[in-house]
Design an enzyme around this catalytic site. Structure first.
Site, mmCIF file in Angstrom:
data_model
loop_
_atom_site.group_PDB
_atom_site.id
_atom_site.type_symbol
_atom_site.label_atom_id
_atom_site.label_comp_id
_atom_site.label_asym_id
_atom_site.label_seq_id
_atom_site.Cartn_x
_atom_site.Cartn_y
_atom_site.Cartn_z
ATOM 1 N N CYS A 222 0.957 12.510 1.977
ATOM 2 C CA CYS A 222 0.248 13.736 1.613
ATOM 3 C C CYS A 222 -0.314 14.381 2.875
ATOM 4 O O CYS A 222 -0.234 13.839 3.955
ATOM 5 C CB CYS A 222 -0.914 13.407 0.673
ATOM 6 S SG CYS A 222 -0.453 12.444 -0.750
ATOM 7 N N ARG B 19 4.675 17.725 4.053
ATOM 8 C CA ARG B 19 4.249 16.333 3.841
ATOM 9 C C ARG B 19 4.174 15.977 2.359
ATOM 10 O O ARG B 19 4.007 14.816 1.993
ATOM 11 C CB ARG B 19 2.892 16.088 4.492
ATOM 12 C CG ARG B 19 2.874 16.272 5.994
ATOM 13 C CD ARG B 19 1.476 16.199 6.553
ATOM 14 N NE ARG B 19 0.881 14.886 6.337
ATOM 15 C CZ ARG B 19 1.004 13.856 7.180
ATOM 16 N NH1 ARG B 19 1.693 14.014 8.296
ATOM 17 N NH2 ARG B 19 0.458 12.696 6.927
ATOM 18 N N TRP C 277 2.050 14.248 -2.273
ATOM 19 C CA TRP C 277 3.323 13.633 -2.625
ATOM 20 C C TRP C 277 2.944 12.456 -3.513
ATOM 21 O O TRP C 277 2.284 11.526 -3.058
ATOM 22 C CB TRP C 277 4.088 13.154 -1.390
ATOM 23 C CG TRP C 277 5.407 12.544 -1.721
ATOM 24 C CD1 TRP C 277 6.523 13.184 -2.180
ATOM 25 C CD2 TRP C 277 5.747 11.155 -1.670
ATOM 26 N NE1 TRP C 277 7.538 12.289 -2.393
ATOM 27 C CE2 TRP C 277 7.102 11.031 -2.102
ATOM 28 C CE3 TRP C 277 5.073 10.008 -1.309
ATOM 29 C CZ2 TRP C 277 7.763 9.812 -2.163
ATOM 30 C CZ3 TRP C 277 5.725 8.792 -1.369
ATOM 31 C CH2 TRP C 277 7.060 8.697 -1.800
ATOM 32 N N ASN D 217 -4.852 10.378 1.646
ATOM 33 C CA ASN D 217 -3.442 10.175 1.994
ATOM 34 C C ASN D 217 -3.241 8.682 2.154
ATOM 35 O O ASN D 217 -4.049 8.006 2.776
ATOM 36 C CB ASN D 217 -3.105 10.889 3.313
ATOM 37 C CG ASN D 217 -1.688 10.580 3.783
ATOM 38 O OD1 ASN D 217 -0.805 10.344 2.962
ATOM 39 N ND2 ASN D 217 -1.491 10.552 5.085
ATOM 40 N N GLY D 218 -2.173 8.141 1.561
ATOM 41 C CA GLY D 218 -1.892 6.711 1.682
ATOM 42 C C GLY D 218 -2.007 6.039 0.326
ATOM 43 O O GLY D 218 -1.813 6.676 -0.711
ATOM 44 N N GLU E 25 25.016 8.980 7.489
ATOM 45 C CA GLU E 25 24.040 10.066 7.706
ATOM 46 C C GLU E 25 24.471 11.332 6.973
ATOM 47 O O GLU E 25 23.661 12.007 6.336
ATOM 48 C CB GLU E 25 23.894 10.315 9.204
ATOM 49 C CG GLU E 25 23.007 11.467 9.601
ATOM 50 C CD GLU E 25 21.576 11.357 9.081
ATOM 51 O OE1 GLU E 25 21.172 10.270 8.623
ATOM 52 O OE2 GLU E 25 20.879 12.389 9.098
ATOM 53 N N LYS F 81 22.200 13.192 4.135
ATOM 54 C CA LYS F 81 21.848 14.608 4.231
ATOM 55 C C LYS F 81 22.212 15.351 2.955
ATOM 56 O O LYS F 81 21.425 16.080 2.380
ATOM 57 C CB LYS F 81 22.548 15.265 5.428
ATOM 58 C CG LYS F 81 22.070 14.837 6.791
ATOM 59 C CD LYS F 81 20.871 15.589 7.278
ATOM 60 C CE LYS F 81 19.557 14.940 7.038
ATOM 61 N NZ LYS F 81 19.295 13.585 7.332
ATOM 62 N N GLU G 58 20.190 14.189 -0.207
ATOM 63 C CA GLU G 58 18.725 14.386 -0.238
ATOM 64 C C GLU G 58 18.335 15.860 -0.344
ATOM 65 O O GLU G 58 17.203 16.157 -0.729
ATOM 66 C CB GLU G 58 18.056 13.749 0.967
ATOM 67 C CG GLU G 58 18.298 14.418 2.299
ATOM 68 C CD GLU G 58 17.478 13.773 3.420
ATOM 69 O OE1 GLU G 58 16.351 13.315 3.183
ATOM 70 O OE2 GLU G 58 17.985 13.722 4.548
ATOM 71 N N HIS H 182 38.655 -1.591 -0.199
ATOM 72 C CA HIS H 182 37.992 -2.767 -0.804
ATOM 73 C C HIS H 182 37.108 -2.382 -1.986
ATOM 74 O O HIS H 182 36.185 -3.109 -2.335
ATOM 75 C CB HIS H 182 37.171 -3.506 0.267
ATOM 76 C CG HIS H 182 38.009 -4.065 1.370
ATOM 77 N ND1 HIS H 182 38.857 -5.132 1.211
ATOM 78 C CD2 HIS H 182 38.163 -3.646 2.646
ATOM 79 C CE1 HIS H 182 39.485 -5.386 2.336
ATOM 80 N NE2 HIS H 182 39.080 -4.489 3.229
ATOM 81 N N LYS I 171 8.149 14.427 4.176
ATOM 82 C CA LYS I 171 8.678 14.331 5.537
ATOM 83 C C LYS I 171 8.490 12.947 6.136
ATOM 84 O O LYS I 171 9.329 12.475 6.861
ATOM 85 C CB LYS I 171 8.006 15.352 6.453
ATOM 86 C CG LYS I 171 8.538 15.360 7.872
ATOM 87 C CD LYS I 171 10.041 15.596 7.928
ATOM 88 C CE LYS I 171 10.607 15.487 9.316
ATOM 89 N NZ LYS I 171 12.096 15.489 9.296
HETATM 90 C C1 AGP Z 1 15.945 11.828 6.794
HETATM 91 O O1 AGP Z 1 16.657 13.033 6.506
HETATM 92 C C2 AGP Z 1 15.027 11.455 5.675
HETATM 93 N N1 AGP Z 1 14.106 12.488 5.441
HETATM 94 C C3 AGP Z 1 14.421 10.072 5.817
HETATM 95 O O2 AGP Z 1 15.475 9.165 5.578
HETATM 96 C C4 AGP Z 1 13.782 9.691 7.183
HETATM 97 O O3 AGP Z 1 14.767 9.586 8.178
HETATM 98 C C5 AGP Z 1 13.125 8.310 7.011
HETATM 99 O O4 AGP Z 1 12.110 8.420 6.042
HETATM 100 C C6 AGP Z 1 12.536 7.764 8.319
HETATM 101 O O5 AGP Z 1 11.535 8.628 8.777
HETATM 102 P P1 AGP Z 1 10.967 8.423 10.275
HETATM 103 O O6 AGP Z 1 12.098 8.679 11.221
HETATM 104 O O7 AGP Z 1 9.871 9.426 10.391
HETATM 105 O O8 AGP Z 1 10.481 7.001 10.373
#
Ligand code: AGP
Length: 610
Positions: A2, A27, A74, A100-101, A483, A487, A490, A506, A605
Site C-alpha cells: 500500500c 503501490r 492493495w 502498509n504491510g 518473462e 508480461k 499480468e 514433453h 508494484k
Molecule cells: C514484474 O512485471 C512483476 N510486477 C513482478 O513479478 C515483480 O518483478 C516481482 O514482484 C519482483 O519485484 P522486485 O523486483 O521489486 O523485487
C-alpha cells in the site's frame, strides 16, 4: 503493498494528500482514504476503487484542514471495499490509522480486544492498531508509552501513520520493516511510503529505519527508536526530477519505460565504463578480496527479477566460472540450502522491498552468508540489509509490469560478471574489450527495435480474443520466454506459459491448436536448428507462429505467421534485445483489450507481504 502519505503545514491538506496518493497509486489501487484534522475533529473520507473515487467523494463532502494522513490500498486481509478502506479508527474516531504491510498476529490481538468490548467493523488486520492504542490511552498511558507498548505486541513487517484527536497539530508514524520517508519543506513536513510523493515538495528526505517511530508538526520533527531513545534524523538531498516520474506525454508509464531503455543503457554504459573499458561500481563496498574468494553464488529473486537472475546464472558461470544457482525467493526461504563458508547470496529486486526476497536475505544472514543485492532503490530495505549493493540505475519504475528494470538488471549482471572475471584474471583483455564494445552497440540496436513498435501494435489487434499463449526460448532466452509470458498474463489477463523449447515435446505440445499463438525466440545461435524443429512441430499442429529472429532470417520467416526481426548480436547479449518485442506485445495487447497496463487488477508494484 500500500501507499501511505502524511502532511503537516499551511497548505490545504486535502489536495496535498490527494496529489501524494496519486503519486503512490502504483503501490495499490483497491481503495483510498484520508483522515484530516478539521476544526479539531478527525474527519475520515474513504472509498472503494482508485483514487478518482475518493476525489469524487471529496467533491461532495470536502474537508478543511492543514494536517492529515492518507492511504491507497492493495488488499491483503479483507476484500477491496469501503469498509475495509483505510484509515481505520477506534470506536470514538479519536485515533485514525493508515497502514502498509501485515500484522501477522492480528487475529489473536483482535480476539483479546473483542473480549474487552472493542467492536470491529472491517475484516482487515489494520483495524486492531487504533483499538490497541485506545486501550493503552484508556489505561492512562502517554502516547509515547502507548506506542512503545504496542510495538512489542504486533508481529510482522509494517509501517503506520496515526492521528490522535488529543494532539491535533501532530502526525505520528512508525515502521518495522516497511518503508517510510519524511520530506522537509518550508514550514511543513511530508510523510510517504516512497520517494515519488516527495519529489515536488521536499529538497531533503529522511529515510526512517526499521524500528523507528516519531511525529512531526509543521515546524518540528522528532524520531525515536523502539526503546524511546531520541534519534537524530539524517536528511539526504533528493536528486530525482519530476520528469523522471511523469508520463511526459506517453499514455502509460509502461510504454514510457519501454522506450526509455536505450537512454538508460547509454547512462549505464557511461557510468559503469566512463567511456573506456575499466568497469566500476563505486557504490559496491564489498572488498575485492572477498569477492574473488567466492566459490558459489545463489541468486534469489521474485517474478521478473528472478527471470533476470536465471540469465545472470549463465553469465556468472560463463565468465568468472563460479557455480551459480538461481532460486525463487519464496522457495529459497524454506529450502534450508546446503551452503559452505564461501557461498554468497545475490538478491535482485527493483523495489528493494519485496518481502519474499527480504526473507531470503534474513535466511542467508542467519547462516552467516554474505549478501549482495542488485536494486533500483539504494535507500530500500533490501539495500540496507545487504553487505553491499549495486544500483541498477534504471530510474524510478512506476509501471507495475517491470520492463526497463529487467534489462537494467541484465546489463548489470553481465557487467558485474565480467568485473568479477577480471578480478579473478579469468578473462583475456581482448575478449573483455570485444564484449564491452558489443555492449556499447546495444542502445542503437534497441532504438532500431523500438522504431518498429508499430508492427507489434498492428499485430496486437489479432490477439484481443485469444485465450492462451505459449512462449518458447532456449538457453539465455528460456528466461526471456518466461518473462514474455509473465508480461502478457499480468497486464492483459490472457493465460500465457513460457517453456524451454526442449520441453515442448514433453507435454506442453498438447496445448497447441490453431487458436494458440506460440512466440518462438529463434535467433542465430547454437540452438537455432532446435528452435526451427520446434517451429516445424508447432506448424504440423496448426499452431500460430510469432517468431523473434535476427535480421535477414528468411528460413524462420517463411515458417512464421508473424515474424519480428531484431538486429544481430551475440547470443549471450540477445536477451537484452529479444525481450523488447515481448514487452511491446504485452503492452499493445493489454491496451487493445481496454485494460490499464499501469494498474493491472490484483497487482501492486512491490509485494511487501510474503
Ligand atoms: C514484474 O512485471 C512483476 N510486477 C513482478 O513479478 C515483480 O518483478 C516481482 O514482484 C519482483 O519485484 P522486485 O523486483 O521489486 O523485487
Amino acid at each position: 503493498m500500500c501507499g501511505i502519505v502524511g502532511y503537516a503545514g499551511n497548505k490545504n491538506v486535502e489536495s496535498v494528500l490527494l496529489v501524494g496518493l496519486i503519486c503512490l497509486e502504483y503501490r495499490g489501487y483497491d481503495s483510498a482514504g484520508i483522515a484530516v484534522f478539521d476544526k479539531g475533529d478527525i474527519e475520515i473520507r474513504k472509498e472503494k476503487g482508485k483514487i478518482k473515487a475518493l476525489e469524487n467523494l471529496l467533491k461532495e463532502k470536502p474537508v478543511d484542514g492543514h494536517i492529515g494522513i492518507g492511504h491507497t490500498r492493495w488488499a491483503t486481509h479483507g476484500e477491496p471495499s469501503q469498509i475495509n478502506a483505510h484509515p481505520h479508527t477506534d470506536s470514538k474516531t479519536s485515533i485514525a490509522v493508515v497502514h502498509n504491510g501485515i500484522i501477522e498476529n492480528y487475529q489473536k490481538l483482535k480476539f483479546q480486544l473483542q473480549s474487552k468490548g472493542h467492536v470491529f467493523h472491517s475484516s482487515t488486520d489494520t483495524e486492531v492498531i487504533p483499538h490497541l492504542l485506545a486501550e493503552e490511552l484508556k489505561a492512562g498511558k502517554s502516547i509515547k508509552d502507548a506506542f512503545l507498548n504496542i510495538f512489542s505486541k504486533i508481529e510482522g513487517k509494517w509501517a503506520i501513520s496515526v492521528l490522535f484527536e488529543r494532539e491535533p497539530d501532530r502526525v505520528y508514524f512508525a515502521q518495522d520493516g516497511a518503508p517510510l520517508l519524511i520530506g522537509k519543506g518550508k514550514n511543513e513536513y511530508y510523510l510517504s511510503s516512497a520517494i515519488e510523493a516527495l519529489i515536488r515538495n521536499s529538497a531533503e528526505v529522511c529515510y526512517t529505519k526499521n524500528k523507528e517511530w516519531g511525529y512531526f508538526t509543521k515546524n518540528e520533527l522528532a524520531i525515536f527508536d523502539f526503546q524511546g531513545n531520541p534519534i537524530v534524523p539524517e536528511f539526504k538531498k533528493q536528486e530525482l526530477k519530476w520528469t523522471e516520474i511523469d508520463k511526459t506525454g506517453y499514455p502509460h508509464y509502461m510504454i514510457k519505460e519501454i522506450f526509455e531503455q536505450p537512454s538508460i543503457f547509454r547512462k549505464i554504459i557511461e557510468k559503469r565504463m566512463n567511456g573506456g573499458y575499466e568497469l566500476n561500481f563505486p557504490e559496491f563496498t564489498l572488498p575485492k578480496e572477498i569477492l574473488s574468494r567466492v566459490t558459489r553464488l545463489i541468486i534469489q529473486a521474485a517474478g521478473t527479477s528472478l527471470h533476470a537472475g536465471m540469465i545472470g546464472k549463465h553469465y556468472l558461470e560463463q565468465f568468472p566460472k563460479i557455480q551459480t544457482d538461481s532460486e525463487m525467493s519464496s522457495e529459497f526461504v524454506y529450502r534450508n540450502p546446503v551452503v559452505e563458508g564461501d557461498t554468497m547470496i545475490i538478491a535482485i529486486s527493483q523495489s528493494g522491498e519485496t518481502a519474499d526476497t527480504l526473507a531470503g536475505i534474513y535466511e542467508a544472514k542467519a547462516k552467516f552468508l554474505k549478501v549482495i543485492s542488485l536494486v533500483n532503490n539504494v535507500n530500500s530495505t533490501i539495500a540496507r540489509e545487504s553487505d553491499a549493493f549495486i544500483d541498477m540505475l534504471a530510474g524510478p519504475e512506476i509501471g507495475v509490469a517491470s520492463t526497463k528494470a529487467f534489462t537494467a538488471q541484465l546489463m548489470h549482471l553481465f557487467l558485474f560478471s565480467l568485473y568479477v572475471a577480471s578480478l579473478k584474471w579469468m578473462i583475456p583483455e581482448e575478449e573483455l574489450k570485444a564484449l564491452l564494445d558489443e555492449v556499447k552497440l546495444l542502445p542503437s540496436k534497441m532504438d532500431a527495435i523500438l522504431n518498429k513498435a508499430s508492427i507489434i501494435e498492428k499485430w496486437s489487434k489479432d490477439f484481443v480474443d485469444t485465450k492462451d499463449f505459449v512462449f518458447l526460448g532456449r538457453t539465455y532466452n528460456h528466461p526471456v520466454a518466461l518473462e514474455g509470458a509473465l508480461k502478457l498474463k499480468e497486464i492483459s489477463y490472457i493465460h500465457a506459459s513460457g517453456y524451454a523449447g526442449g520441453e515442448l515435446k514433453h507435454g506442453p505440445i498438447a496445448l497447441i491448436t490453431s487458436e494458440v499463438p506460440v512466440v518462438c525466440i529463434a535467433i542465430d545461435s547454437e540452438i537455432y536448428p532446435k528452435m526451427v524443429s520446434n517451429i516445424e512441430e508447432i506448424k504440423a499442429r496448426h499452431g500460430k507462429i510469432i517468431s523473434i529472429v535476427n535480421e535477414g532470417d528468411e528460413q524462420v520467416k517463411a515458417l512464421s505467421d508473424y515474424c519480428f526481426e531484431i538486429p544481430k548480436c551475440s547470443e549471450v547479449l540477445s536477451p537484452l534485445l529479444t525481450v523488447i518485442p515481448l514487452q511491446l506485445l504485452s503492452y499493445y495487447v493489454a491496451v487493445a483489450r481496454d485494460y490499464d497496463p499501469d494498474k493491472p487488477r490484483n497487482l501492486a508494484k512491490s509485494v511487501t507481504v510474503e
